[in-house]
Design an enzyme around this catalytic site. Structure first.
Site, PDB file in Angstrom:
ATOM      1  N   GLU A 136      -3.641  14.820   2.720  1.00 37.32           N
ATOM      2  CA  GLU A 136      -4.024  13.905   1.637  1.00 37.32           C
ATOM      3  C   GLU A 136      -4.399  14.642   0.355  1.00 37.32           C
ATOM      4  O   GLU A 136      -4.509  14.021  -0.704  1.00 37.32           O
ATOM      5  CB  GLU A 136      -5.187  13.017   2.081  1.00 37.32           C
ATOM      6  N   HIS A 148      -6.456   0.318   5.495  1.00 35.80           N
ATOM      7  CA  HIS A 148      -6.526   1.303   6.584  1.00 35.80           C
ATOM      8  C   HIS A 148      -7.220   0.778   7.834  1.00 35.80           C
ATOM      9  O   HIS A 148      -7.035   1.330   8.916  1.00 35.80           O
ATOM     10  CB  HIS A 148      -7.212   2.572   6.085  1.00 35.80           C
ATOM     11  N   HIS A 198       2.649  14.535  -0.159  1.00 36.68           N
ATOM     12  CA  HIS A 198       2.993  14.370   1.263  1.00 36.68           C
ATOM     13  C   HIS A 198       4.436  14.822   1.499  1.00 36.68           C
ATOM     14  O   HIS A 198       4.731  15.570   2.431  1.00 36.68           O
ATOM     15  CB  HIS A 198       2.888  12.900   1.666  1.00 36.68           C
ATOM     16  N   HIS A 237       0.229  11.960  -5.605  1.00 33.55           N
ATOM     17  CA  HIS A 237      -0.365  11.986  -4.264  1.00 33.55           C
ATOM     18  C   HIS A 237       0.719  11.832  -3.199  1.00 33.55           C
ATOM     19  O   HIS A 237       0.806  12.619  -2.250  1.00 33.55           O
ATOM     20  CB  HIS A 237      -1.398  10.856  -4.149  1.00 33.55           C
ATOM     21  N   GLU A 238       1.559  10.826  -3.369  1.00 35.76           N
ATOM     22  CA  GLU A 238       2.603  10.558  -2.361  1.00 35.76           C
ATOM     23  C   GLU A 238       3.614  11.699  -2.305  1.00 35.76           C
ATOM     24  O   GLU A 238       4.036  12.118  -1.225  1.00 35.76           O
ATOM     25  CB  GLU A 238       3.313   9.233  -2.663  1.00 35.76           C
ATOM     26  N   HIS A 254       0.851  -1.196   0.000  1.00 32.78           N
ATOM     27  CA  HIS A 254       0.000   0.000   0.000  1.00 32.78           C
ATOM     28  C   HIS A 254       0.886   1.245   0.000  1.00 32.78           C
ATOM     29  O   HIS A 254       1.751   1.402   0.849  1.00 32.78           O
ATOM     30  CB  HIS A 254      -0.949   0.003   1.198  1.00 32.78           C
ATOM     31  N   ALA A 255       0.655   2.130  -0.974  1.00 35.39           N
ATOM     32  CA  ALA A 255       1.557   3.271  -1.156  1.00 35.39           C
ATOM     33  C   ALA A 255       1.576   4.180   0.069  1.00 35.39           C
ATOM     34  O   ALA A 255       0.552   4.405   0.710  1.00 35.39           O
ATOM     35  CB  ALA A 255       1.102   4.073  -2.375  1.00 35.39           C
ATOM     36  N   TYR A 272      -9.515  11.185   3.815  1.00 35.77           N
ATOM     37  CA  TYR A 272      -9.593  11.054   2.358  1.00 35.77           C
ATOM     38  C   TYR A 272     -10.889  11.648   1.813  1.00 35.77           C
ATOM     39  O   TYR A 272     -10.925  12.161   0.701  1.00 35.77           O
ATOM     40  CB  TYR A 272      -9.453   9.588   1.930  1.00 35.77           C
TER      41      TYR A 272
HETATM   42  O1  X8Z Z   1      -4.165   5.314   1.068  1.00 32.72           O
HETATM   43  C1  X8Z Z   1      -4.128   6.139   0.175  1.00 32.72           C
HETATM   44  C2  X8Z Z   1      -2.798   6.671  -0.318  1.00 32.72           C
HETATM   45  C3  X8Z Z   1      -1.746   6.613   0.737  1.00 32.72           C
HETATM   46  S1  X8Z Z   1      -1.855   7.869   1.890  1.00 32.72           S
HETATM   47  C4  X8Z Z   1      -2.326   5.823  -1.461  1.00 32.72           C
HETATM   48  N1  X8Z Z   1      -5.272   6.533  -0.424  1.00 32.72           N
HETATM   49  C5  X8Z Z   1      -6.566   6.018  -0.018  1.00 32.72           C
HETATM   50  C6  X8Z Z   1      -6.713   4.544  -0.375  1.00 32.72           C
HETATM   51  O2  X8Z Z   1      -5.931   4.048  -1.163  1.00 32.72           O
HETATM   52  O3  X8Z Z   1      -7.635   3.910   0.132  1.00 32.72           O
HETATM   53  C7  X8Z Z   1      -5.393   7.529  -1.475  1.00 32.72           C
HETATM   54  C8  X8Z Z   1      -6.826   7.540  -1.849  1.00 32.72           C
HETATM   55  C9  X8Z Z   1      -7.567   6.852  -0.753  1.00 32.72           C
HETATM   56 ZN    ZN Z   2      -1.841   9.816   1.298  1.00 30.22          ZN
END
Ligand code: X8Z
Ligand code: ZN
Length: 593
Positions: A392, A492, A368, A364-365, A334-335, A502
């Site tokens: 975010e 998450h 941050h 996105h990254e 997960h990024a 988000y």
């Molecule tokens: O978790 C993230 C990022 C890392 S902070 C990739 N996002 C959420 C997800 O993937 O569920 C970005 C969009 C929503």
């Molecule tokens: Zn993020």
């Protein structure tokens, strides 16, 4: 004589215990921040190693570091109580408040219970990272492979199989999650909060109930657009898969939306049968045509930020980041973006695939990372986003400016297509960014209820799907029961990362984008704007970025946009041409489910 000495010693001590001075509070905070900075570096390193090399030992080391950080923070919050009631300068008072709110997983003071909680937390994240679905003994799919199949397969049988397979990852987490909730709630109570969800909701510079009400206001503002999109997509999926599979007036089965969580739907665009004036821009194809690899894609991302006037990323970023999935070990794919030392040790960790959606995630990254670097001069407790939604939204706002014109400017696209492709381009954006809104909202609606006890373990899965139905209008493709734990199949939840950020980000990013466009001097239709290369836009944004969390978020928002409220108007303005088109397409269709 002896008695007098005792008395003399006793009096100043008790006096200072009763009425500490502002100077003492300042001293305390200075030492607290120094201590926190020191252990956070240790914690970050342990977590970095755990996420990059998931093993029995790295998990234990990460749990250790987390335990220490939690213990120290809890102890500091406890000690800080003696300054309660003291009239402090606003900055100092803010630090005391932020200190109290800083743990996303507050833990009991009892060391054995605290240890139990941090071990559970590390094991849940590890389980997620190691998670696989083996369709055959020799054909095991990790989340990256699952993601790819969900995005590209149009075979409903295969999609169903992969969907069901991945969701099994949650099952073994269930009992530990129950215990995690108990233990974390105990920690939250000891800190003076009703439960862990209440602590999370207190992090927005307003009373927690006012925050919840604000979310509802925002959702009502954008919901009509979501309904139009849902109705349109459902009708096209009926055409693709037939009314037996997709009920024309019901919820959309969750396995058919191009994403394992049905959270972003951009990958079903090709099967929606949208007429294009000329072929719309396919970013995946452009990246492949340029023969770009993962690092090359990140370079383009960095290039956008430097075009706004920001310094390039440090050399160590390129040396220490993880850009591709290693073949020989488990990593948390997960990024994520990291700031190890609160100074220059910035990194991302991402299993990049050469495709358009990953290009957006890279921005996105990096958002941050550039935010982190902009606020590095702030004191430790202010080294954070104005609120977590801001953090975010930064990179997402930049990614909105990846327009055909931008792609042309940087040499990825030879010619901006002639003709008007606004609707297809907007639809692609909406499939990711508007479809996401109810998903972003429901995850913590669920968790808040779990932490408060309104949802009990006997109803975990049912409550999850009730909310998915209510907000998203999606339904599970196979019957679910309380033997399942579908929330655990989402990073998450397993990783205990709050999620409302988000939802906020998906609104805020349009506010930021609009303001950056204006700062760059742009005045056409909002969705066609790119502010690439605008130092004015960069400088304006930086005013907010460098503030970190030093001021209540409305101040930061004002610095970047002139507005003090989070507001969906910019999002609605951006998508206005699409909304009109969707409503024409949807004539005669019943909205909702
Ligand atoms: O978790 C993230 C990022 C890392 S902070 C990739 N996002 C959420 C997800 O993937 O569920 C970005 C969009 C929503
Ligand atoms: Zn993020």
């Amino acid at each position: 004589m002896k008695l007098l000495l005792v008395l003399l010693l006793f009096i100043p001590l008790t006096m200072s215990a009763q009425t500490p001075s502002v100077a003492e509070a300042e001293k305390f905070m200075e030492q607290a921040e120094a201590r926190l900075r020191e252990i956070s570096l240790k914690l970050n390193r342990a977590q970095w190693v755990q996420s990059n090399f998931i093993t029995y030992d790295t998990e234990a080391l990460a749990a250790d570091a987390n335990e220490e950080n939690t213990a120290v923070t809890t102890e500091l919050v406890e000690q800080a109580k003696r300054f309660a009631g003291l009239k402090l300068p606003p900055d100092l008072a803010r630090k005391f408040m932020l200190l109290k709110l800083s743990l996303t997983a507050p833990a009991p003071r009892d060391p054995a219970l605290r240890r139990e909680m941090t071990e559970i937390a590390a094991s849940l994240e590890g389980d997620y990272g190691r998670g696989k679905y083996c369709r055959k003994p020799e054909d095991c799919l990790d989340v990256t492979a699952i993601d790819r199949i969900m995005a590209t397969s149009r075979d409903p049988q295969e999609l169903l199989d992969v969907w069901t397979g991945w969701h099994k990852v949650g099952v073994p987490m269930r009992d530990r999650y129950v215990r995690f909730v108990e233990l974390s709630n105990q920690g939250a109570k000891e800190l003076g909060f009703k439960d862990t969800g209440a602590l999370w909701r207190s992090n927005y510079d307003m009373p927690p109930d006012a925050f919840a009400a604000d979310l509802e206001r925002l959702w009502q503002q954008v919901r009509p657009l979501y309904l139009s999109l849902h109705t349109f997509v459902r009708s096209r999926l009926v055409q693709q898969y037939g009314p037996q599979t997709v009920p024309p007036n019901g919820p959309i089965p969750a396995h058919l939306l191009g994403n394992i969580w049905a959270q972003q739907w951009g990958d079903v665009y090709p099967i929606l049968g949208v007429k294009e004036d000329s072929p719309s821009v396919d970013v995946t194809a452009l990246l492949k045509a340029k023969n770009l690899d993962a690092k090359g894609m990140v370079k383009y991302g960095e290039g956008f930020f430097t075009s706004l006037g920001y310094d390039p990323l440090p050399q160590t970023f390129w040396e220490r980041s993880l850009f591709t999935k290693p073949a020989d070990r488990d990593v948390v794919c997960h990024a994520s973006a990291w700031d190890l030392d609160g100074q220059d040790d910035l990194r991302i960790k991402m299993c990049i695939q050469v495709r358009g959606s990953d290009f957006v995630v890279i921005h996105h990254e990096l958002g941050h990372n550039f935010y982190q670097r902009a606020y590095k001069h702030q004191p430790f407790l202010f080294q954070n986003g104005a609120n977590d939604g801001f953090h975010e939204a930064i990179g997402d706002a930049i990614a909105l400016a990846i327009t055909p014109e931008y792609l042309h400017k940087v040499g990825l696209l030879e010619k901006v297509p002639a003709g008007n492709n606004d609707v297809p381009e907007l639809l692609k954006q909406a499939l990711d960014r508007v479809a996401f809104l109810p998903f972003g909202l429901m995850i913590d609606q669920w968790r808040w209820k779990v932490f408060s006890g309104e949802v009990t373990p006997a109803n975990y899965n049912k409550a999850w799907w009730d909310l998915r139905l209510k907000y998203q209008g999606v339904a599970p493709p196979t019957p679910r029961s309380e033997a399942d734990f579908d929330p655990g199949a989402k990073y998450h939840v397993a990783g205990n990362v709050p999620y409302m950020r988000y939802f906020l980000a998906h609104i805020l990013e349009f506010q930021f984008y609009r303001s950056l466009c204006r700062a760059s001097g742009y005045s056409g239709p909002l969705h066609r704007c790119t502010f690439y290369g605008s130092k004015e836009a960069g400088a304006k944004f930086n005013k907010m970025l460098e503030m970190g969390q030093s001021k209540p978020w409305p101040d930061a928002l004002e610095a970047a946009t002139g507005e003090r409220q989070i507001d969906g108007a910019a999002l609605l303005e951006y998508f206005a041409p699409l909304k009109k088109w969707l409503d024409e397409q949807n004539k005669g269709q019943k909205e909702g489910w």
